[in-house]
Design a protein around this motif. Structure first.
Motif, PDB file in Angstrom:
ATOM      1  N   ARG A  58     -37.788  11.578 121.326  1.00  0.00           N
ATOM      2  CA  ARG A  58     -36.574  12.230 120.827  1.00  0.00           C
ATOM      3  C   ARG A  58     -36.930  13.506 120.052  1.00  0.00           C
ATOM      4  O   ARG A  58     -36.247  14.522 120.156  1.00  0.00           O
ATOM      5  CB  ARG A  58     -35.781  11.258 119.946  1.00  0.00           C
ATOM      6  CG  ARG A  58     -34.395  11.796 119.640  1.00  0.00           C
ATOM      7  CD  ARG A  58     -33.550  10.825 118.890  1.00  0.00           C
ATOM      8  NE  ARG A  58     -34.035  10.667 117.524  1.00  0.00           N
ATOM      9  CZ  ARG A  58     -33.365  10.051 116.576  1.00  0.00           C
ATOM     10  NH1 ARG A  58     -32.207   9.496 116.832  1.00  0.00           N
ATOM     11  NH2 ARG A  58     -33.853   9.953 115.371  1.00  0.00           N
ATOM     12  N   GLN A  59     -38.006  13.440 119.285  1.00  0.00           N
ATOM     13  CA  GLN A  59     -38.447  14.629 118.531  1.00  0.00           C
ATOM     14  C   GLN A  59     -38.667  15.799 119.505  1.00  0.00           C
ATOM     15  O   GLN A  59     -38.250  16.928 119.251  1.00  0.00           O
ATOM     16  CB  GLN A  59     -39.795  14.377 117.835  1.00  0.00           C
ATOM     17  CG  GLN A  59     -39.850  13.215 116.885  1.00  0.00           C
ATOM     18  CD  GLN A  59     -39.721  13.609 115.426  1.00  0.00           C
ATOM     19  OE1 GLN A  59     -39.454  14.764 115.093  1.00  0.00           O
ATOM     20  NE2 GLN A  59     -39.885  12.652 114.545  1.00  0.00           N
ATOM     21  N   CYS A 112     -35.552  14.720 111.094  1.00  0.00           N
ATOM     22  CA  CYS A 112     -35.913  13.687 112.087  1.00  0.00           C
ATOM     23  C   CYS A 112     -36.571  12.469 111.479  1.00  0.00           C
ATOM     24  O   CYS A 112     -36.503  11.393 112.051  1.00  0.00           O
ATOM     25  CB  CYS A 112     -36.897  14.259 113.094  1.00  0.00           C
ATOM     26  SG  CYS A 112     -36.136  15.383 114.221  1.00  0.00           S
ATOM     27  N   GLN A 147     -38.049  21.404 111.661  1.00  0.00           N
ATOM     28  CA  GLN A 147     -37.989  19.998 112.079  1.00  0.00           C
ATOM     29  C   GLN A 147     -38.883  19.219 111.121  1.00  0.00           C
ATOM     30  O   GLN A 147     -40.093  19.442 111.078  1.00  0.00           O
ATOM     31  CB  GLN A 147     -38.505  19.890 113.519  1.00  0.00           C
ATOM     32  CG  GLN A 147     -38.416  18.491 114.082  1.00  0.00           C
ATOM     33  CD  GLN A 147     -38.444  18.502 115.620  1.00  0.00           C
ATOM     34  OE1 GLN A 147     -38.433  19.564 116.262  1.00  0.00           O
ATOM     35  NE2 GLN A 147     -38.488  17.330 116.206  1.00  0.00           N
ATOM     36  N   ILE A 167     -33.612  19.978 110.639  1.00  0.00           N
ATOM     37  CA  ILE A 167     -33.431  18.812 111.525  1.00  0.00           C
ATOM     38  C   ILE A 167     -34.202  17.680 110.839  1.00  0.00           C
ATOM     39  O   ILE A 167     -35.439  17.634 110.881  1.00  0.00           O
ATOM     40  CB  ILE A 167     -34.011  19.029 112.938  1.00  0.00           C
ATOM     41  CG1 ILE A 167     -33.767  20.460 113.443  1.00  0.00           C
ATOM     42  CG2 ILE A 167     -33.436  18.012 113.913  1.00  0.00           C
ATOM     43  CD1 ILE A 167     -34.395  20.721 114.818  1.00  0.00           C
ATOM     44  N   ALA A 222     -40.631  16.015 110.305  1.00  0.00           N
ATOM     45  CA  ALA A 222     -41.049  14.753 110.923  1.00  0.00           C
ATOM     46  C   ALA A 222     -41.997  13.983 109.992  1.00  0.00           C
ATOM     47  O   ALA A 222     -42.793  13.176 110.454  1.00  0.00           O
ATOM     48  CB  ALA A 222     -41.675  15.022 112.289  1.00  0.00           C
ATOM     49  N   LEU A 261     -35.457  17.159 120.954  1.00  0.00           N
ATOM     50  CA  LEU A 261     -34.734  18.009 120.003  1.00  0.00           C
ATOM     51  C   LEU A 261     -35.430  19.362 119.847  1.00  0.00           C
ATOM     52  O   LEU A 261     -34.789  20.404 119.742  1.00  0.00           O
ATOM     53  CB  LEU A 261     -34.597  17.318 118.639  1.00  0.00           C
ATOM     54  CG  LEU A 261     -33.755  16.035 118.652  1.00  0.00           C
ATOM     55  CD1 LEU A 261     -33.609  15.465 117.249  1.00  0.00           C
ATOM     56  CD2 LEU A 261     -32.375  16.286 119.252  1.00  0.00           C
TER      57      LEU A 261
END
Ligand code: DLL
Length: 433
Positions: free
Chosen positions: A165-166, A158, A130, A156, A132, A169
């Protein structure tokens, strides 16, 4: 896993041979392709034919952020624009940002560096990540994206923000790796708790955190909150972005990939190298980049370096965590801010004076707050409150649109801010980092 065992574990003697070859090549390349570097080299009395091995690097001139500023936007590019595949920017010291350009090969080199970093942290092909870090002009998001593609991770993408939302997910997709700033990782732990989710049960096992200074205490907190391994990643846009150096799972210094980013640690005053283990400024030479190769770039970041082989088997040296800066740049919520940039904004706004101070604090433990004290002309204070409010708003908006950082503005009367006979104290940093 060790992504590139040959380069990451090469015997230092053999590495010196490779670095020497690469240094000769990059100096010749700049001589032939960069009029600015050619001038710089000529005025230091350097001719590419005089470079015999990597020890000659100490004879080369330094490159600074000011060189990049003066070359704005593209004058330091060593390839014509048509060969530049991507452009990123980071904070400049005043009005213009620092611009860097990558050829396709440079993007691949960057991906290689990040793939090595991911390997250091314990990721392997097939894992899910992920990302971010912000995508866009900032190098964090796309850098990790390219490196994760190269390693073969499921991504992902993001970007930063939209924390709930993070977390959703993360809960639903169960990624193993999280890449973001350390302060954002802590912030998300608070958000998770608000959502009724215990961060300890998260799927994240490995965190790759950087782009801002953070302490061992903060690492302890992130590891405890999320029940994950928190590793440190270092980089700067001028050199490539994230992936210049990365901790392995032993968390005992950040491996710097010295076949592509040659490190020196110098005394910032004398410019001479300090001894192994002593603190100094990190200087990096890009050994193989094409778009905007830099010789002996003064990062202004303070580190020490350790050349001992690591328990993980890697022979590339390790730099310490970043211990500070030699200039007055601060990082607020992951955004680099130079006081001079704020000054530049203020000078464009009528009624303000060039006397200002930045106060940074972290009241809730993960969120940096920036307050800007600005002296305004006497007559402004006799104006109606609504006019004062409008001026505050204007300064706030200008700072937001030029630096991308939100700030609280406090207008103060002339002569409120302490004067100095020497260097003005522009920044008061109350954070304990
Ligand atoms: O911050 C690149 C990056 C993105 C690094 C994502 C790591 C992760 P710039 O915006 O150009 O690039 O800012 C570079 O940030 O000179 C340091 O002062 C600081 N910095 C970067 N990583 C760390 C770190 C990216 N791990 C500037 N610890 C650098 C402390 C860091 N400071």
């Amino acid at each position: 896993m060790i992504w590139n065992e040959k380069m990451e574990c090469m015997e230092p003697k053999e590495m010196v041979g490779l670095q020497s070859e690469r240094l000769k090549q990059i100096v010749a390349y700049l001589w032939n392709n960069s009029p600015l570097y050619r001038k710089k080299l000529e005025s230091s009395g350097i001719n590419p034919a005089g470079i015999k091995d990597v020890n000659d690097i100490e004879r080369l001139p330094f490159t600074t952020k000011e060189d990049l500023r003066d070359a704005y936007p593209f004058k330091l590019f060593s390839r014509p624009l048509k060969d530049i595949a991507e452009i990123h920017v980071s904070s400049g010291t005043t009005g213009n940002p620092t611009v860097v350009g990558y050829t396709k090969d440079d993007l691949d080199l960057w991906a290689e560096a990040i793939a090595r970093a991911l390997g250091c942290a314990g990721a392997k092909p097939g894992d899910m990540i992920q990302i971010a870090y912000g995508y866009g002009l900032f190098t964090g998001g796309l850098g990790f994206h390219y490196g994760s593609l190269k390693m073969g991770l499921t991504i992902i993408p993001c970007s930063s923000g939209q924390s709930k939302r993070q977390i959703k997910l993360m809960t639903d997709f169960k990624p193993k790796v999280l890449a973001c700033t350390p302060s954002y990782a802590l912030y998300m732990a608070e958000e998770a708790k608000e959502m009724g989710i215990d961060p300890k049960n998260s799927s994240w096992e490995i965190g790759i955190f950087g782009a801002e200074p953070w302490t061992e205490d903060m690492r302890g907190e992130i590891e405890k909150e999320w029940n994950m391994l928190a590793t440190d990643v270092y980089g700067l846009s001028e050199i490539t972005g994230p992936g210049v150096a990365q901790e392995c799972t032993h968390k005992d210094g950040l491996h710097i990939f010295w076949d592509i980013f040659f490190p020196e640690v110098i005394d910032p005053k004398t410019g001479k190298r300090v001894k192994e283990g002593e603190d100094g400024e990190l200087v990096v030479t890009t050994m193989t980049k094409q778009g905007i190769p830099l010789l002996r770039y003064r990062t202004r970041d303070i580190v020490s370096i350790n050349y001992e082989k690591c328990k993980c088997g890697r022979t590339c040296p390790r730099i310490s965590k970043i211990k500070g800066r030699t200039d007055d740049m601060i990082i607020v919520r992951g955004i680099n801010v130079f006081p001079t940039q704020i000054e530049h904004v203020l000078l464009q706004i009528e009624g303000t004076k060039p006397h200002y101070q930045l106060i940074v604090d972290r009241k809730t433990r993960e969120m940096d707050e920036l307050e800007v004290l600005v002296e305004v002309e006497e007559k402004i204070f006799s104006d109606e409150i609504s006019k004062l409010k409008a001026l505050e708003e204007k300064i706030r908006n200008e700072i937001m649109s030029t630096l991308g950082v939100s700030a609280k503005i406090r207008l103060v009367e002339p002569k409120t801010i302490e004067r100095s006979e020497g260097k003005a104290k522009r920044v008061i940093d109350k954070r304990k980092i």
